[in-house]
Design a protein around this motif. Structure first.
Motif, short mmCIF file in Angstrom:
data_model
loop_
_atom_site.label_atom_id
_atom_site.label_comp_id
_atom_site.label_asym_id
_atom_site.label_seq_id
_atom_site.Cartn_x
_atom_site.Cartn_y
_atom_site.Cartn_z
N LEU A 1 50.94 -25.62 21.21
CA LEU A 1 51.59 -26.50 20.24
C LEU A 1 51.06 -27.93 20.31
CD1 LEU A 1 55.30 -25.28 20.55
CD2 LEU A 1 53.56 -24.58 18.90
N MET A 2 50.77 -28.41 21.51
CA MET A 2 50.23 -29.77 21.62
C MET A 2 48.88 -29.89 20.91
SD MET A 2 51.14 -31.23 25.42
CE MET A 2 50.93 -29.71 26.32
N ALA A 3 48.02 -28.90 21.12
CA ALA A 3 46.72 -28.92 20.46
C ALA A 3 46.87 -28.82 18.94
CB ALA A 3 45.85 -27.77 20.97
N TYR A 4 47.82 -28.01 18.48
CA TYR A 4 48.08 -27.91 17.04
C TYR A 4 48.57 -29.24 16.48
CZ TYR A 4 47.62 -22.81 16.78
OH TYR A 4 47.13 -21.53 16.78
N ALA A 5 49.41 -29.94 17.25
CA ALA A 5 49.93 -31.23 16.77
C ALA A 5 48.80 -32.24 16.59
CB ALA A 5 50.96 -31.76 17.76
N ILE A 6 47.90 -32.31 17.57
CA ILE A 6 46.76 -33.22 17.47
C ILE A 6 45.89 -32.84 16.28
CG2 ILE A 6 44.64 -33.98 18.62
CD1 ILE A 6 46.16 -33.57 21.28
N THR A 7 45.64 -31.54 16.13
CA THR A 7 44.81 -31.06 15.01
C THR A 7 45.44 -31.41 13.67
OG1 THR A 7 44.07 -29.22 16.40
CG2 THR A 7 43.69 -29.04 14.03
N SER A 8 46.75 -31.21 13.56
CA SER A 8 47.41 -31.47 12.28
C SER A 8 47.36 -32.94 11.90
CB SER A 8 48.87 -30.98 12.34
OG SER A 8 49.63 -31.74 13.25
N ARG B 1 56.47 -35.13 11.86
CA ARG B 1 56.52 -33.70 12.16
C ARG B 1 55.54 -33.35 13.28
NH1 ARG B 1 58.58 -30.09 8.24
NH2 ARG B 1 59.31 -31.08 6.34
N ALA B 2 54.32 -33.86 13.15
CA ALA B 2 53.31 -33.58 14.16
C ALA B 2 53.71 -34.14 15.52
CB ALA B 2 51.97 -34.15 13.71
N ALA B 3 54.32 -35.33 15.54
CA ALA B 3 54.76 -35.91 16.80
C ALA B 3 55.84 -35.06 17.45
CB ALA B 3 55.26 -37.33 16.57
N LEU B 4 56.75 -34.55 16.65
CA LEU B 4 57.79 -33.65 17.18
C LEU B 4 57.18 -32.37 17.72
CD1 LEU B 4 60.63 -33.99 14.51
CD2 LEU B 4 60.67 -34.83 16.87
N LEU B 5 56.19 -31.84 17.02
CA LEU B 5 55.52 -30.63 17.49
C LEU B 5 54.84 -30.88 18.84
CD1 LEU B 5 54.81 -27.69 16.68
CD2 LEU B 5 52.68 -28.59 15.74
N PHE B 6 54.23 -32.05 18.99
CA PHE B 6 53.60 -32.40 20.26
C PHE B 6 54.64 -32.47 21.37
CE2 PHE B 6 51.89 -35.15 23.52
CZ PHE B 6 50.58 -34.73 23.64
N ALA B 7 55.79 -33.08 21.08
CA ALA B 7 56.86 -33.17 22.09
C ALA B 7 57.37 -31.79 22.48
CB ALA B 7 58.00 -34.04 21.55
N GLU B 8 57.53 -30.91 21.49
CA GLU B 8 57.95 -29.54 21.78
C GLU B 8 56.95 -28.83 22.68
OE1 GLU B 8 58.31 -27.94 17.89
OE2 GLU B 8 60.33 -28.74 17.57
N GLY B 9 55.67 -29.02 22.35
CA GLY B 9 54.63 -28.40 23.16
C GLY B 9 54.61 -28.93 24.58
N LEU B 10 54.83 -30.22 24.74
CA LEU B 10 54.85 -30.83 26.07
C LEU B 10 55.98 -30.25 26.91
CD1 LEU B 10 53.23 -33.07 27.53
CD2 LEU B 10 55.09 -34.65 26.91
N ILE B 11 57.15 -30.11 26.32
CA ILE B 11 58.29 -29.52 27.04
C ILE B 11 58.01 -28.06 27.36
CG2 ILE B 11 60.73 -28.89 26.83
CD1 ILE B 11 61.05 -31.40 25.04
N HIS B 12 57.47 -27.33 26.40
CA HIS B 12 57.13 -25.92 26.60
C HIS B 12 56.13 -25.77 27.73
CE1 HIS B 12 54.82 -22.19 25.23
NE2 HIS B 12 55.99 -21.75 25.61
N TYR B 13 55.15 -26.65 27.78
CA TYR B 13 54.14 -26.59 28.84
C TYR B 13 54.77 -26.80 30.21
CZ TYR B 13 50.63 -28.21 32.12
OH TYR B 13 49.88 -28.37 33.25
#
Length: 396
Positions: free
Chosen positions: A125-132, A104-116
């Motif tokens: 979202l990327m920072a949240y993924a790392i934190t989670s 889940r966290a890896a997917l969130l990081f990927a979403e954040g990367l695309i959003h960025y």
């Protein structure tokens, strides 16, 4: 974002409490736009952030104060609540933890990367993924261990923020000059040029994660513990805890945050990362209390906030895309055209986008139980699990 905890919410919480969390999530998502809208509506785009801080107007400074950092912190607390619910769900099912949560966290990081890259420089979202990923290994530990982590990380974070603030104030006193050049990338540049600039300045724009990750560790764990302490319960225990949060956050944190907002750009880090989490705790207590006290058929505002909360990831991404299309040069270019009406038109732009997404989210949920990005996210999350189930059957 919202899908990460929804299944567990349905299993664990009563309908009334689901509503309170959805409203909180909707408030947090729209509040983050209340901060981001000042970036989108500046003709210089992200490059104009610090220029506005160095030459503030009284009205604009106050309007920025209303949202700056507070809803980022509130959203971070709610991520901690969602992580706690996922942990409870895994324990109840007897599945390994963190197990699939890391996917889940890896997917969130990927979403954040695309959003960025495609939409917005200040994606969280990327920072949240790392934190989670970090907090997933801490959430199940004893209260004593969790408290030690919160105090340790929080103390270091506060110390570093204080030292950097002192350095910024010293720099002001020494007469350091800021770059007054005006960027035209976001008023005149093409969409492709803006994407290229995000690629080129990746490290610069991702520096905020240095602050969001340690702050997030503390707030994720705090959100988890507030959930365990009954902060979202419609009970005497929950009401008493929420009163303390409101007194602490709104009675003490809010006035201090107001002072730092008008204290100048040297206080930027304290104003955005150190005091807003205190205010967010007060907002959490206030919004949850109001949500519990409202009875009967929900009105348009609560229905809209609930819909945004249930489609939080979709609304977060798409509201930034709409703001960019309205304000940047490759779209309608309103940031440049209406610059003479600043700051007055900015809150109107925020309100219009919020109204649009409350309406769109409500209409979408008439036919679907999740937002569009949440549906895509759920498909991506389940895909490898389905592959593992079908592979042995294919072998037989």
């Amino acid at each position: 974002m919202s899908s990460a905890g929804r299944g567990a919410i349905v299993d664990i919480m009563t309908n009334h409490r689901i509503g309170a969390l959805d409203v909180l999530r909707g408030v947090a998502i729209m509040g983050t736009l209340g901060t981001n809208i000042w970036i989108f509506t500046d003709p210089a785009g992200p490059a104009g952030v610090f220029g506005a801080l160095s030459q503030p107007g009284t009205v604009e400074t106050f309007l920025r104060f209303l949202t700056n950092g507070k809803f980022l912190a509130l959203l971070t607390l709610l991520f901690g609540v969602g992580l706690e619910l996922q942990y409870r769900s895994a324990r109840r099912r007897g599945t390994p933890w963190p197990g699939w949560y890391l996917w889940r966290a890896a997917l969130l990081f990927a979403e954040g990367l695309i959003h960025y890259f495609l939409i917005f420089e200040f994606d969280v979202l990327m920072a949240y993924a790392i934190t989670s990923m970090i907090v997933a290994y801490l959430i199940g530990r004893s209260d004593r261990a969790v408290r030690a982590w919160m105090i340790g990380v929080g103390s270091v974070f506060a110390l570093v923020t204080g030292l950097l603030t002192a350095a910024m104030l010293y720099g002001q006193g020494a007469g350091s000059a800021s770059d007054t050049g005006r960027s035209t990338l976001f008023s005149d540049g093409s969409y492709a040029e803006q994407v290229a600039a995000r690629v080129e300045s990746f490290v610069l724009y991702r520096l905020e994660a240095v602050f969001i990750v340690p702050m997030g560790i503390v707030l994720f764990l705090l959100g988890s513990r507030l959930m365990r302490a009954g902060a979202f319960e419609d009970s005497g225990r929950g009401a008493a805890l929420r009163r303390k949060l409101m007194i602490f956050g709104l009675g003490a944190g809010l006035p201090l945050n107001l002072l730092t907002s008008f204290a100048g750009e040297g206080w930027f880090l304290v104003d955005r990362y150190l005091l807003p989490p205190l205010v967010a705790l007060g907002l959490l207590g206030l919004v949850t209390t109001v949500a519990h006290r409202l009875t009967g058929t929900p009105g348009p505002l609560r229905r809209g906030l609930t819909a945004v909360g249930r489609t939080a990831l979709s609304c977060y991404v798409f509201q930034n895309l709409v703001a960019a299309a309205l304000c940047y040069g490759w779209g309608l270019g309103l940031a440049e055209r209406l610059d003479g009406l600043r700051p007055w038109w900015v809150p109107l732009a925020w309100a219009g986008i919020c109204l649009l997404f409350m309406t769109l989210a409500s209409l979408w949920l008439r036919r679907h139980d999740r937002g569009p990005l949440e549906l895509l996210w759920q498909w991506a999350y389940r895909a490898p699990q389905r592959s593992r189930v079908t592979a042995p059957a294919a072998g037989r």
